[in-house]
Motif scaffolding. Structure first.
Motif, mmCIF file in Angstrom:
data_model
loop_
_atom_site.group_PDB
_atom_site.id
_atom_site.type_symbol
_atom_site.label_atom_id
_atom_site.label_comp_id
_atom_site.label_asym_id
_atom_site.label_seq_id
_atom_site.Cartn_x
_atom_site.Cartn_y
_atom_site.Cartn_z
ATOM 1 N N TYR A 33 0.843 -1.202 0.000
ATOM 2 C CA TYR A 33 0.000 0.000 0.000
ATOM 3 C C TYR A 33 0.872 1.244 0.000
ATOM 4 C CZ TYR A 33 -3.280 -3.455 1.935
ATOM 5 O OH TYR A 33 -4.047 -4.569 2.146
ATOM 6 N N TYR A 35 0.462 5.352 1.025
ATOM 7 C CA TYR A 35 -0.348 6.379 1.680
ATOM 8 C C TYR A 35 0.437 7.693 1.646
ATOM 9 C CZ TYR A 35 -3.007 2.508 3.806
ATOM 10 O OH TYR A 35 -3.766 1.382 4.016
ATOM 11 N N GLY A 42 -3.932 13.154 8.848
ATOM 12 C CA GLY A 42 -4.036 11.703 8.831
ATOM 13 C C GLY A 42 -3.428 11.130 7.572
ATOM 14 N N LEU A 43 -3.583 9.833 7.416
ATOM 15 C CA LEU A 43 -3.021 9.137 6.266
ATOM 16 C C LEU A 43 -4.080 9.019 5.165
ATOM 17 C CD1 LEU A 43 -1.455 8.051 8.901
ATOM 18 C CD2 LEU A 43 -0.625 6.308 7.343
ATOM 19 N N PHE A 45 -5.063 7.269 1.619
ATOM 20 C CA PHE A 45 -4.779 6.120 0.769
ATOM 21 C C PHE A 45 -4.531 6.558 -0.668
ATOM 22 C CE2 PHE A 45 -5.040 2.025 -1.113
ATOM 23 C CZ PHE A 45 -5.911 2.092 -2.185
ATOM 24 N N PRO A 100 -8.240 -7.756 5.765
ATOM 25 C CA PRO A 100 -8.169 -7.383 7.175
ATOM 26 C C PRO A 100 -7.008 -8.040 7.920
ATOM 27 C CG PRO A 100 -9.886 -9.003 6.858
ATOM 28 C CD PRO A 100 -9.375 -8.661 5.482
ATOM 29 N N GLU A 102 -2.786 -7.051 9.603
ATOM 30 C CA GLU A 102 -1.919 -5.959 10.023
ATOM 31 C C GLU A 102 -1.097 -5.443 8.860
ATOM 32 O OE1 GLU A 102 0.594 -6.794 13.328
ATOM 33 O OE2 GLU A 102 1.556 -4.814 13.282
ATOM 34 N N GLN A 103 -1.050 -4.130 8.742
ATOM 35 C CA GLN A 103 -0.179 -3.491 7.770
ATOM 36 C C GLN A 103 1.043 -2.950 8.511
ATOM 37 O OE1 GLN A 103 -2.192 -0.672 5.209
ATOM 38 N NE2 GLN A 103 -3.937 -2.040 4.907
ATOM 39 N N PHE A 105 4.243 -0.543 8.380
ATOM 40 C CA PHE A 105 4.633 0.660 7.670
ATOM 41 C C PHE A 105 6.146 0.819 7.565
ATOM 42 C CE2 PHE A 105 0.869 3.164 6.764
ATOM 43 C CZ PHE A 105 -0.099 2.512 7.498
ATOM 44 N N TYR B 32 -12.963 -4.592 9.764
ATOM 45 C CA TYR B 32 -11.662 -4.622 10.438
ATOM 46 C C TYR B 32 -11.331 -3.220 10.900
ATOM 47 C CZ TYR B 32 -6.587 -5.221 11.016
ATOM 48 O OH TYR B 32 -5.308 -5.252 11.511
ATOM 49 N N TYR B 36 -3.557 2.678 15.321
ATOM 50 C CA TYR B 36 -2.126 2.866 15.147
ATOM 51 C C TYR B 36 -1.645 3.997 16.048
ATOM 52 C CZ TYR B 36 -1.813 -0.234 11.114
ATOM 53 O OH TYR B 36 -1.816 -1.337 10.292
ATOM 54 N N PRO B 44 3.835 4.862 11.705
ATOM 55 C CA PRO B 44 2.698 4.337 12.481
ATOM 56 C C PRO B 44 2.930 2.868 12.827
ATOM 57 C CG PRO B 44 1.960 5.466 10.482
ATOM 58 C CD PRO B 44 3.436 5.286 10.359
ATOM 59 N N LEU B 46 0.947 -0.551 14.688
ATOM 60 C CA LEU B 46 -0.303 -1.125 15.179
ATOM 61 C C LEU B 46 -0.206 -1.387 16.677
ATOM 62 C CD1 LEU B 46 -3.073 -2.435 14.238
ATOM 63 C CD2 LEU B 46 -1.850 -4.606 14.416
ATOM 64 N N PHE B 89 -4.201 6.994 15.636
ATOM 65 C CA PHE B 89 -5.101 6.982 14.485
ATOM 66 C C PHE B 89 -5.980 5.739 14.536
ATOM 67 C CE2 PHE B 89 -3.432 10.433 11.981
ATOM 68 C CZ PHE B 89 -2.083 10.496 12.294
ATOM 69 N N MET B 93 -11.145 -0.834 7.595
ATOM 70 C CA MET B 93 -10.879 -1.504 6.321
ATOM 71 C C MET B 93 -12.058 -1.284 5.400
ATOM 72 S SD MET B 93 -9.088 -3.366 4.240
ATOM 73 C CE MET B 93 -7.723 -3.867 5.271
ATOM 74 N N ALA B 99 -8.385 -1.410 1.439
ATOM 75 C CA ALA B 99 -7.327 -0.574 2.006
ATOM 76 C C ALA B 99 -7.914 0.148 3.215
ATOM 77 C CB ALA B 99 -6.816 0.428 0.984
ATOM 78 N N LEU B 100 -7.052 0.696 4.039
ATOM 79 C CA LEU B 100 -7.491 1.362 5.254
ATOM 80 C C LEU B 100 -7.860 2.810 4.989
ATOM 81 C CD1 LEU B 100 -4.846 -0.001 7.797
ATOM 82 C CD2 LEU B 100 -7.250 -0.677 7.608
ATOM 83 N N PHE B 102 -8.248 6.115 7.232
ATOM 84 C CA PHE B 102 -7.807 6.546 8.545
ATOM 85 C C PHE B 102 -8.629 7.726 9.059
ATOM 86 C CE2 PHE B 102 -3.898 4.297 9.627
ATOM 87 C CZ PHE B 102 -3.614 3.665 8.431
ATOM 88 N N GLY B 103 -8.770 7.788 10.381
ATOM 89 C CA GLY B 103 -9.275 8.981 11.016
ATOM 90 C C GLY B 103 -8.207 10.065 10.997
ATOM 91 N N SER B 104 -8.579 11.241 11.442
ATOM 92 C CA SER B 104 -7.684 12.399 11.350
ATOM 93 C C SER B 104 -6.655 12.451 12.474
ATOM 94 C CB SER B 104 -8.489 13.690 11.332
ATOM 95 O OG SER B 104 -9.369 13.718 12.444
#
Lengths: 114, 112
Positions: A33, A35, A42-43, A45, A100, A102-103, A105, B32, B36, B44, B46, B89, B93, B99-100, B102-104
């Motif tokens: 991915y 981002y 935030g991140l 996509f 779903p 874990e990613q 980074f 999901y 993070y 970031p 998890l 964050f 999903m 893809a994820l 994200f919140g701010s």
């Protein structure tokens, strides 16, 4: 073991130039991915690869952005004719399989367009 | 597409107190929900995640609760320590994009 790596860690470029950012995912991870994280935000996509194919390119902000992945491993994100609003940290993540899980980074590439 | 809202944007607590961060999402099919932690200048990482078939998950001082009906989930940190100070964050999903989203982010500051 080795985590996700990205290069360069920092890139300063002049407006209008092209840049290439590289991501080396964790060995064996099929999903990759990209981002973007603007300062204090935030991140966002950008794009997702499963193997070498990108089922979803809808997150790319404009046609100046493109990405490829070869051999199911390394990926490059290319930004053509950079603009000041492209300045951000570009983060790459990988996961064992898409969906779903874990990613993990990478450390990111900080891009500054002057 | 998915829309994720996160509150509060900043949170300051005294060491030893609890901290709660809340997120809402829009797509009822999402399944999901990871959280993070991002320290200044770092990537970031998890800290906990939950899937839609579970209502709560705990890992030592950290817990996440999920309310699928209301489409919100929360991060709970108990007995906060100065090293918990970071930006947190939430993410969801997106089942379509895989893809994820994200919140701010929430900047948590734990005062010693």
């Amino acid at each position: 073991g080795a985590g996700v790596s990205q290069s360069p860690s920092n890139k300063v470029t002049e407006k209008g130039k092209d840049v290439e950012l590289r991501c080396d995912p964790i060995s064996g991870h099929t999903a990759l991915y990209w981002y973007r994280q603007s300062l204090g935000q935030g991140l966002e996509f950008l794009i997702y690869f499963q193997g070498n194919s990108a089922p979803d390119k809808s997150g790319l902000p404009s046609d100046r952005f493109s990405a490829e992945r070869t051999g199911g491993s390394v990926s490059t994100l290319t930004i053509q004719r950079t603009q000041q609003e492209d300045s951000a940290v570009y983060l790459c993540a990988s996961s064992l399989a898409g969906g779903p899980s874990e990613q993990y980074f990478g450390p990111g590439t900080r891009l500054t367009v002057t | 597409g998915e829309n994720v809202e996160q509150h509060p944007s900043t949170l300051s607590v005294q060491e030893g107190d609890s901290a709660v961060i809340k997120c809402t999402y829009s797509d009822s099919a999402s399944n999901y929900f990871p959280w993070y932690k991002q320290e200044l200048g770092k990537r970031p990482q998890l800290i906990i995640d939950i899937r839609s078939n579970v209502g709560e998950k705990k890992d030592q001082r950290i817990a996440v609760t999920l309310n699928k009906t209301a489409k919100h989930f929360s991060l709970h940190i108990t007995e906060t320590q100065p090293e918990d100070s970071a930006v947190y964050f939430c993410a969801v999903m997106d089942t379509g994009r895989r893809a994820l989203t994200f919140g701010s982010g929430t900047r948590l500051q734990v005062q010693p």
